[in-house]
Design an enzyme around this catalytic site. Structure first.
Site, mmCIF file in Angstrom:
data_model
loop_
_atom_site.group_PDB
_atom_site.id
_atom_site.type_symbol
_atom_site.label_atom_id
_atom_site.label_comp_id
_atom_site.label_asym_id
_atom_site.label_seq_id
_atom_site.Cartn_x
_atom_site.Cartn_y
_atom_site.Cartn_z
ATOM 1 N N SER A 102 0.722 -1.219 -0.033
ATOM 2 C CA SER A 102 0.036 0.097 0.115
ATOM 3 C C SER A 102 0.764 1.388 -0.015
ATOM 4 O O SER A 102 0.393 2.318 -0.250
ATOM 5 C CB SER A 102 -0.990 -0.075 1.183
ATOM 6 O OG SER A 102 -2.029 -0.576 0.804
ATOM 7 N N LYS A 105 0.252 3.655 -2.793
ATOM 8 C CA LYS A 105 -0.868 4.697 -2.868
ATOM 9 C C LYS A 105 -0.276 6.347 -2.633
ATOM 10 O O LYS A 105 -0.770 7.128 -3.129
ATOM 11 C CB LYS A 105 -1.817 4.655 -1.760
ATOM 12 C CG LYS A 105 -2.736 3.409 -1.608
ATOM 13 C CD LYS A 105 -3.719 3.044 -0.527
ATOM 14 C CE LYS A 105 -4.559 1.998 -0.669
ATOM 15 N NZ LYS A 105 -4.007 0.687 -0.464
ATOM 16 N N SER A 159 -6.252 3.038 4.269
ATOM 17 C CA SER A 159 -5.583 2.067 3.286
ATOM 18 C C SER A 159 -6.677 1.581 2.276
ATOM 19 O O SER A 159 -6.550 0.507 1.652
ATOM 20 C CB SER A 159 -4.635 1.208 3.680
ATOM 21 O OG SER A 159 -3.707 0.685 2.883
#
Length: 410
Positions: A102, A105, A159
């Site tokens: 993640s 991102k 997330s």
């Protein structure tokens, strides 16, 4: 003429690919975890491994001479850098390919945060919720209406992979192909930053074939993100509210920031956590102390004996313990990348008699970034050299000025 260019390119190749004695990174004694086999990374390019300084072209440890030993971590690779000066304070395998989870991102944010109005309202589609079962989601509902700022909060705090899909779709024009357009834009953005080990396949960091990044690349991406006021506001937010929906009917709820650094580390600026079974734990965290702002990037870590954010905090502590100016390389800037690409776009072959540019292009087909082979070598060599020159200049200036004396979150 072309022979001379080839000779010069050959010298660059030999210079940046000289063998560097590798020092093992400090590791704690822990049992090897049960995890899927790591994906096969792309072949390493010597020039790309040396972007930011030749000392960074290592799979092992690189720290300033005479510095204290960095903490023993389970992270496979990591890096600490000064976001203000761009100096790399130390690293372990900074350019080694790793899977991001993640923390990817942040690349989505670096690509799209300036394109979308945070006050704009949007409606969630069914495709936005097409995420891996059991992976993290902030709880968007099909047909629900949310502000862009709420999506960014859901992305950075919780997330949310659903939020990642929605933001990517909108940034790509809002149609069915919007998500993939944004993924392509993410890869273009990474290239423009000099992040040469980064290739995105998903906007969220959910595992995808051929998806990689590196500790150095994450620091480049983080530097852009933390320069954005909206990003800084989002990642320091501790709690946020998901609004209730009338059609379809869904209650509102509160969600929290999962990055424990902001609760436990003085001067924390925030960052991003990540985990998948394949990538293991990844982490990016930044903090300010005594006028310095450092970032730590962590990839391929395990949760014991220290969680990802705790490994980031340990690296920040180590970085803050170093004297100003202690470094092993530099974070290249987008301006340096653009200047190097521009300088290499006109090669001697293209200006030789007879207008041989087309022939050269045929002999050196463009790669993924649209550069010829010779141009790519020139760009990489320039990105290696520029930071070292800047570093030497800064050190000379300082001497003159100094007095004599665990669910998948991706």
């Amino acid at each position: 003429m072309s022979g001379n260019v080839t000779a010069r390119a050959g010298v660059s190749l030999r210079t940046v690919s000289q063998a560097v004695a590798e020092v093992p990174c400090p590791k704690p004694k822990v049992a090897k975890p049960s995890a899927p086999p790591r994906p096969t990374p792309p072949a390493e390019v010597a020039e790309d491994m040396a972007v930011g300084g030749q000392a960074l072209a290592t799979h092992g440890l690189v720290v300033p001479e005479g510095s204290a030993s960095p903490p023993a971590l389970t992270a496979t690779t990591w890096l600490v850098a000064d976001l203000g000066t761009g100096e790399v304070l130390g690293a372990c395998g900074p350019h080694v390919h790793q899977t991001p989870a993640s923390v990817q991102k942040m690349l989505l944010a670096a690509t799209a945060i300036d394109q979308l109005d945070p006050a704009q309202k949007m409606t969630v589609t069914r495709g936005d919720l097409d995420i891996e079962p059991g992976s993290s989601a902030v709880g968007l509902v099909v047909g629900g209406t949310y502000s862009i700022s709420t999506l960014w909060l859901g992305l950075m705090l919780n997330s949310g992979n659903d939020a990642a899909n929605a933001l990517a779709r909108l940034a790509g024009g809002g149609g069915t192909g919007g998500l993939q357009k944004t993924v392509a834009a993410m890869n273009a953005r990474a290239a423009s930053l000099g992040a040469r080990q980064t290739h995105a396949v998903t906007p969220s960091g959910l595992d995808g074939k051929g998806q990689f990044t590196s500790a150095y690349d994450l620091a480049l991406i983080a530097r852009v993100c933390f320069a954005n006021a909206d990003f800084r506001k989002y990642v320091l937010t501790k709690t946020a509210q998901m609004p209730a929906q009338k059609k379809p009917k869904a209650g509102g709820f509160q969600f929290q920031n999962e990055n424990k650094l902001i609760y436990n580390y003085p001067g924390a600026l925030g960052g991003k956590t990540g985990f998948t079974d394949l990538a293991r734990h990844s982490y990016v965290g930044a903090a300010t102390r005594n006028g310095r702002t450092l970032v730590a990037t962590v990839l391929g870590a395990e949760a014991r004996p220290l969680r990802g954010w705790e490994q980031g905090a340990a690296l920040l502590d180590w970085g803050f313990s170093l004297p100003p100016g202690a470094s092993v390389g530099k974070l290249v800037t987008p301006e340096e990348v653009a200047a190097a690409a521009k300088a290499s776009s006109v090669t001697p072959e293209s200006t030789s008699a007879g207008g041989g540019g087309e022939a050269v292009q045929a002999a050196h087909p463009s790669g993924p970034t649209g550069l010829t082979v010779v141009a790519a070598v020139s760009v990489a060599a320039t990105l290696t050299a520029i930071p070292l020159l800047l570093l030497l200049t800064q050190r000379r200036q300082r001497r003159r000025q100094s007095p004599p004396h665990q669910r998948p979150s991706a």
